[in-house]
Design a protein around this motif. Structure first.
Motif, PDB file in Angstrom:
ATOM      1  N   GLU A 195      -4.430   0.807  -3.538  1.00  0.00           N
ATOM      2  CA  GLU A 195      -4.127   2.236  -3.457  1.00  0.00           C
ATOM      3  C   GLU A 195      -5.416   3.033  -3.451  1.00  0.00           C
ATOM      4  OE1 GLU A 195      -3.961   5.066  -5.919  1.00  0.00           O
ATOM      5  OE2 GLU A 195      -3.587   4.103  -7.870  1.00  0.00           O
ATOM      6  N   LYS A 196      -5.363   4.192  -2.833  1.00  0.00           N
ATOM      7  CA  LYS A 196      -6.530   5.072  -2.731  1.00  0.00           C
ATOM      8  C   LYS A 196      -6.160   6.461  -3.250  1.00  0.00           C
ATOM      9  CE  LYS A 196      -7.417   7.451   0.952  1.00  0.00           C
ATOM     10  NZ  LYS A 196      -7.665   8.851   0.489  1.00  0.00           N
ATOM     11  N   SER A 197      -6.891   6.910  -4.238  1.00  0.00           N
ATOM     12  CA  SER A 197      -6.728   8.274  -4.739  1.00  0.00           C
ATOM     13  C   SER A 197      -8.128   8.821  -4.981  1.00  0.00           C
ATOM     14  CB  SER A 197      -5.909   8.303  -6.029  1.00  0.00           C
ATOM     15  OG  SER A 197      -4.581   7.872  -5.792  1.00  0.00           O
ATOM     16  N   ALA A 198      -8.539   9.758  -4.116  1.00  0.00           N
ATOM     17  CA  ALA A 198      -9.939  10.194  -4.098  1.00  0.00           C
ATOM     18  C   ALA A 198     -10.408  10.767  -5.429  1.00  0.00           C
ATOM     19  CB  ALA A 198     -10.125  11.223  -2.981  1.00  0.00           C
ATOM     20  N   ASN A 199      -9.517  11.383  -6.174  1.00  0.00           N
ATOM     21  CA  ASN A 199      -9.938  12.061  -7.402  1.00  0.00           C
ATOM     22  C   ASN A 199     -10.158  11.115  -8.584  1.00  0.00           C
ATOM     23  OD1 ASN A 199      -9.907  14.588  -6.181  1.00  0.00           O
ATOM     24  ND2 ASN A 199      -7.738  14.904  -6.638  1.00  0.00           N
ATOM     25  N   TYR A 200      -9.859   9.832  -8.414  1.00  0.00           N
ATOM     26  CA  TYR A 200     -10.133   8.881  -9.493  1.00  0.00           C
ATOM     27  C   TYR A 200     -11.634   8.817  -9.813  1.00  0.00           C
ATOM     28  CZ  TYR A 200      -5.442   6.766  -9.040  1.00  0.00           C
ATOM     29  OH  TYR A 200      -4.093   6.519  -9.020  1.00  0.00           O
ATOM     30  N   PHE A 201     -12.459   8.879  -8.769  1.00  0.00           N
ATOM     31  CA  PHE A 201     -13.889   8.603  -8.935  1.00  0.00           C
ATOM     32  C   PHE A 201     -14.535   9.501  -9.978  1.00  0.00           C
ATOM     33  CE2 PHE A 201     -18.351   9.398  -7.593  1.00  0.00           C
ATOM     34  CZ  PHE A 201     -18.858   8.142  -7.888  1.00  0.00           C
TER      35      PHE A 201
ATOM     36  N   ASP B 189       6.756   1.849  -8.571  1.00  0.00           N
ATOM     37  CA  ASP B 189       7.718   2.161  -7.511  1.00  0.00           C
ATOM     38  C   ASP B 189       7.036   2.546  -6.203  1.00  0.00           C
ATOM     39  OD1 ASP B 189       9.944   1.566  -8.978  1.00  0.00           O
ATOM     40  OD2 ASP B 189      10.360   3.621  -9.593  1.00  0.00           O
ATOM     41  N   PHE B 190       5.751   2.862  -6.250  1.00  0.00           N
ATOM     42  CA  PHE B 190       5.025   3.230  -5.030  1.00  0.00           C
ATOM     43  C   PHE B 190       4.586   2.003  -4.232  1.00  0.00           C
ATOM     44  CE2 PHE B 190       4.685   7.186  -7.303  1.00  0.00           C
ATOM     45  CZ  PHE B 190       4.729   8.147  -6.293  1.00  0.00           C
ATOM     46  N   PHE B 191       4.748   0.819  -4.797  1.00  0.00           N
ATOM     47  CA  PHE B 191       4.233  -0.383  -4.162  1.00  0.00           C
ATOM     48  C   PHE B 191       5.379  -1.286  -3.705  1.00  0.00           C
ATOM     49  CE2 PHE B 191       1.026   1.089  -7.114  1.00  0.00           C
ATOM     50  CZ  PHE B 191      -0.118   1.068  -6.345  1.00  0.00           C
ATOM     51  N   PRO B 192       5.803  -1.133  -2.463  1.00  0.00           N
ATOM     52  CA  PRO B 192       6.848  -2.037  -1.956  1.00  0.00           C
ATOM     53  C   PRO B 192       6.312  -3.460  -1.878  1.00  0.00           C
ATOM     54  CG  PRO B 192       5.873  -0.784  -0.162  1.00  0.00           C
ATOM     55  CD  PRO B 192       5.295  -0.224  -1.433  1.00  0.00           C
ATOM     56  N   THR B 193       7.186  -4.422  -2.055  1.00  0.00           N
ATOM     57  CA  THR B 193       6.759  -5.827  -2.002  1.00  0.00           C
ATOM     58  C   THR B 193       7.600  -6.563  -0.972  1.00  0.00           C
ATOM     59  OG1 THR B 193       8.258  -6.289  -3.848  1.00  0.00           O
ATOM     60  CG2 THR B 193       5.937  -5.918  -4.370  1.00  0.00           C
ATOM     61  N   PRO B 194       7.218  -6.500   0.298  1.00  0.00           N
ATOM     62  CA  PRO B 194       7.997  -7.170   1.352  1.00  0.00           C
ATOM     63  C   PRO B 194       8.108  -8.668   1.084  1.00  0.00           C
ATOM     64  CG  PRO B 194       6.296  -5.736   2.275  1.00  0.00           C
ATOM     65  CD  PRO B 194       6.024  -5.836   0.811  1.00  0.00           C
TER      66      PRO B 194
ATOM     67  N   ILE C 241       0.848  -1.186   0.000  1.00  0.00           N
ATOM     68  CA  ILE C 241       0.000   0.000   0.000  1.00  0.00           C
ATOM     69  C   ILE C 241       0.884   1.237   0.000  1.00  0.00           C
ATOM     70  CG2 ILE C 241      -1.814   1.249   1.227  1.00  0.00           C
ATOM     71  CD1 ILE C 241      -2.553  -1.378   2.588  1.00  0.00           C
ATOM     72  N   PRO C 242       0.726   2.155  -0.969  1.00  0.00           N
ATOM     73  CA  PRO C 242       1.509   3.393  -0.957  1.00  0.00           C
ATOM     74  C   PRO C 242       1.228   4.215   0.302  1.00  0.00           C
ATOM     75  CG  PRO C 242       0.399   3.093  -3.065  1.00  0.00           C
ATOM     76  CD  PRO C 242      -0.174   2.076  -2.124  1.00  0.00           C
ATOM     77  N   LYS C 243       2.197   5.000   0.699  1.00  0.00           N
ATOM     78  CA  LYS C 243       2.049   5.806   1.906  1.00  0.00           C
ATOM     79  C   LYS C 243       1.236   7.077   1.660  1.00  0.00           C
ATOM     80  CE  LYS C 243       6.344   4.172   4.023  1.00  0.00           C
ATOM     81  NZ  LYS C 243       7.682   4.536   4.569  1.00  0.00           N
ATOM     82  N   ARG C 244       0.979   7.386   0.402  1.00  0.00           N
ATOM     83  CA  ARG C 244       0.179   8.568   0.086  1.00  0.00           C
ATOM     84  C   ARG C 244      -0.632   8.313  -1.181  1.00  0.00           C
ATOM     85  NH1 ARG C 244       2.340  11.468  -4.183  1.00  0.00           N
ATOM     86  NH2 ARG C 244       4.532  11.095  -4.716  1.00  0.00           N
ATOM     87  N   GLU C 245      -1.558   9.211  -1.469  1.00  0.00           N
ATOM     88  CA  GLU C 245      -2.338   9.073  -2.694  1.00  0.00           C
ATOM     89  C   GLU C 245      -1.426   9.252  -3.904  1.00  0.00           C
ATOM     90  OE1 GLU C 245      -5.883  11.366  -2.927  1.00  0.00           O
ATOM     91  OE2 GLU C 245      -6.727  10.584  -1.061  1.00  0.00           O
ATOM     92  N   VAL C 246      -1.475   8.304  -4.815  1.00  0.00           N
ATOM     93  CA  VAL C 246      -0.578   8.326  -5.966  1.00  0.00           C
ATOM     94  C   VAL C 246      -1.087   9.262  -7.063  1.00  0.00           C
ATOM     95  CG1 VAL C 246       0.572   6.899  -7.691  1.00  0.00           C
ATOM     96  CG2 VAL C 246       0.092   5.954  -5.430  1.00  0.00           C
ATOM     97  N   GLN C 247      -2.422   9.329  -7.221  1.00  0.00           N
ATOM     98  CA  GLN C 247      -3.033  10.168  -8.263  1.00  0.00           C
ATOM     99  C   GLN C 247      -2.401   9.868  -9.628  1.00  0.00           C
ATOM    100  OE1 GLN C 247      -5.639  11.684  -7.470  1.00  0.00           O
ATOM    101  NE2 GLN C 247      -5.493  12.205  -5.301  1.00  0.00           N
ATOM    102  N   PHE C 248      -2.389   8.596  -9.987  1.00  0.00           N
ATOM    103  CA  PHE C 248      -1.743   8.177 -11.232  1.00  0.00           C
ATOM    104  C   PHE C 248      -2.675   8.240 -12.433  1.00  0.00           C
ATOM    105  CE2 PHE C 248      -0.578   4.535 -14.092  1.00  0.00           C
ATOM    106  CZ  PHE C 248       0.588   5.080 -14.601  1.00  0.00           C
ATOM    107  N   PHE C 249      -3.853   7.656 -12.313  1.00  0.00           N
ATOM    108  CA  PHE C 249      -4.719   7.491 -13.470  1.00  0.00           C
ATOM    109  C   PHE C 249      -5.447   8.761 -13.896  1.00  0.00           C
ATOM    110  CE2 PHE C 249      -4.516   3.150 -11.684  1.00  0.00           C
ATOM    111  CZ  PHE C 249      -4.037   2.482 -12.793  1.00  0.00           C
TER     112      PHE C 249
ATOM    113  N   ILE D  48       4.553   3.334 -16.287  1.00  0.00           N
ATOM    114  CA  ILE D  48       4.219   2.241 -15.383  1.00  0.00           C
ATOM    115  C   ILE D  48       5.296   2.038 -14.325  1.00  0.00           C
ATOM    116  CG2 ILE D  48       3.655  -0.208 -15.248  1.00  0.00           C
ATOM    117  CD1 ILE D  48       2.707  -0.020 -18.158  1.00  0.00           C
ATOM    118  N   ASP D  49       6.571   2.175 -14.705  1.00  0.00           N
ATOM    119  CA  ASP D  49       7.638   2.005 -13.717  1.00  0.00           C
ATOM    120  C   ASP D  49       7.480   2.994 -12.569  1.00  0.00           C
ATOM    121  OD1 ASP D  49       8.732  -0.049 -15.111  1.00  0.00           O
ATOM    122  OD2 ASP D  49      10.581   0.970 -15.673  1.00  0.00           O
TER     123      ASP D  49
END
Length: 487
Positions: A312-318, A297-302, A275-283, A292-293
């Protein structure tokens, strides 16, 4: 290629110029492999360089490596600088503004460092790819622009490193002739105003399969159509392409596991829990053009996580017009969750949010003035009105998302129920996502009367609540404004 092969290449170019105006072979080079063949092949290298002015030239990587394997820009710059030094030493032109990445690597899905290094070392303005948007037949491929570099669609002609002999062509020579004489290869030229074909030098050695293919293709088109074929240098070609197809400049990133031949990281729907630590606002905005790279990079994979969820959550996608189409292209199997409250309350909450962030318009005008303003209002007031009202057009936005995703992929949560009974809501979310085993939110949450909402219950009876910016108290909406919004 030996000396005879190079001479045959020059003869083919001369012949093709009688059929295609300004036809010129565009030769790629990786300097590390100069004079690494047999004595005859080394002599062929020398003849190519003595004929340098007869061709156009473009750089590969110095050692023909896949650019995406270099994880920082400086390493790519170092490799490219070696190739540039080789070019300058041997009189190869370095100002064509065109390059191609070996092995289809890093152009699409884009590897941002490749584009940056290309600009720095070579001043690249144009490249090409076979992979976007990876549609067949090849004539349906499209172009796009990334980081100021124009990416042209490259076509497939059936000539590869493993197809170098006419008699050994897959399916037999008749399959190649069928493709040339009105089949797939011919249709690609007929139906694509601009065609770029990439072949290998080995196709022009041996029994000259490359020469055979394109000379006969040009002959067939010339004999059976009224088309007039011509060749342009890469930069002019790219400008002409986007003059013809300006709507293609903006890319549409596709599901990387379906398009990539280079074995890079899988797309979001197959990564472990992160889960990214902040809203990515990508799309929904300009971040989308970073590629895409950048997004991944916002998604760590432990390493110790075995779940199959990325979130991920970005409120403005809706309420974004672009986001549904872009998201469906990249993550077509994604599950979508949206939390909705009364649109009047949503509008008022946004207004108060902007006041808390000292938005000048929100501080100058009360809520009723914001939602009722009409033509002629100050631009900042009109902008605030749109941000208050437009996201609340729920039916419009949901319809847009359902044009690209199945209804079964969308979960709508009642925001008021989430506030009053979060455990029940989260149980429904887990069911929607197919989470097993279920997490017991009834035991993990407790209502904090001081904060006025539910918080995480920790060991020892302590609680962990959201920050001060959450759950703000502000005056109730005035009745006049509520009546206007409900009317």
């Amino acid at each position: 290629m030996n000396v005879r092969d190079v001479k045959a290449l020059l003869e083919t170019q001369t012949l093709l110029r009688t059929q295609v105006a300004n036809f010129t072979f565009n030769l790629g080079f990786s300097g590390k492999f100069y004079h690494t063949g047999t004595e005859e092949e080394d002599a062929g290298d020398d003849l190519l360089l003595r004929s340098v002015d007869e061709f156009w030239w473009f750089p590969h990587m110095w050692s023909h490596m896949q650019p995406h394997l270099f994880h920082n820009e400086s390493s790519l710059v170092e490799q490219m600088a070696l190739n540039k030094e080789f070019a300058l030493e041997h009189g190869i032109p370095v100002d064509m503004g065109y390059a191609v990445a070996p092995h289809h690597s890093g152009v699409y899905p884009v590897h941002g460092q490749l584009y940056a290094a290309w600009k720095q070392v070579w001043g690249i303005q144009v490249t090409s790819t076979e992979e976007y948007p990876h549609l067949k037949p090849a004539r349906h491929r499209r172009g796009f622009v990334h980081d100021g570099i124009m990416v042209l669609p490259r076509q497939t002609c059936g000539l590869f490193t493993h197809t170098i002999f006419y008699k050994e062509y897959p399916g037999g020579p008749q399959e190649l002739d069928k493709s040339i004489q009105g089949g797939e290869l011919c249709l690609t030229v007929l139906l694509s105003p601009i065609s770029i074909f990439m072949t290998h030098l080995s196709n022009y050695g041996n029994d000259r399969l490359g020469s055979y293919t394109f000379v006969n293709l040009a002959n067939f088109v010339q004999s059976w159509t009224n088309l007039r074929l011509q060749t342009l240098p890469p930069l002019q070609l790219a400008r002409k392409y986007f003059e013809l197809f300006p709507e293609q400049r903006d890319p549409l990133w596709q599901d990387a596991c379906c398009v990539s031949q280079s074995g890079r990281r899988d797309p979001p729907n197959t990564c472990p829990l992160s889960i990214p630590k902040r809203e990515v606002q990508f799309f929904n905005g300009n971040n989308y053009h970073k590629g895409i790279d950048w997004y991944m990079d916002f998604f760590p994979t432990p390493a110790n996580v075995t779940s199959d969820f990325l979130f991920e959550k970005s409120a403005n996608y809706f309420h974004s017009e672009e986001a549904p189409k872009r998201a469906a292209s990249l993550v077509p199997k994604a599950k979508l969750i949206t939390i909705l409250i009364d649109p009047s309350d949503r509008a008022y909450s946004w207004y108060q949010h902007q006041r808390s962030h000292e938005d000048p318009a929100a501080l100058r005008f009360n809520f009723y003035e914001v939602i009722t303003t009409g033509p002629g209002a100050p631009s900042d007031l009109k902008a605030l009105q749109r941000r208050c009202l437009v996201p609340g057009w729920y039916a419009v936005h949901i319809e847009r998302w359902l044009a690209h995703f199945a209804a079964s992929q969308l979960l709508i949560i009642d925001g008021q129920q989430l506030r009053s009974d979060p455990a029940t809501v989260m149980d429904g979310v887990q069911k929607f996502l197919g989470v097993t085993p279920r997490y017991n939110y009834s035991e993990a949450l407790t209502f904090d009367h001081q904060k006025g909402f539910w918080c995480q219950l920790l060991e020892g009876g302590k609680t962990k609540c959201l920050g001060k910016s959450k759950g703000r108290k502000y005056p109730p909406m005035d009745p006049q404004a509520r009546a206007f919004l409900s009317g």
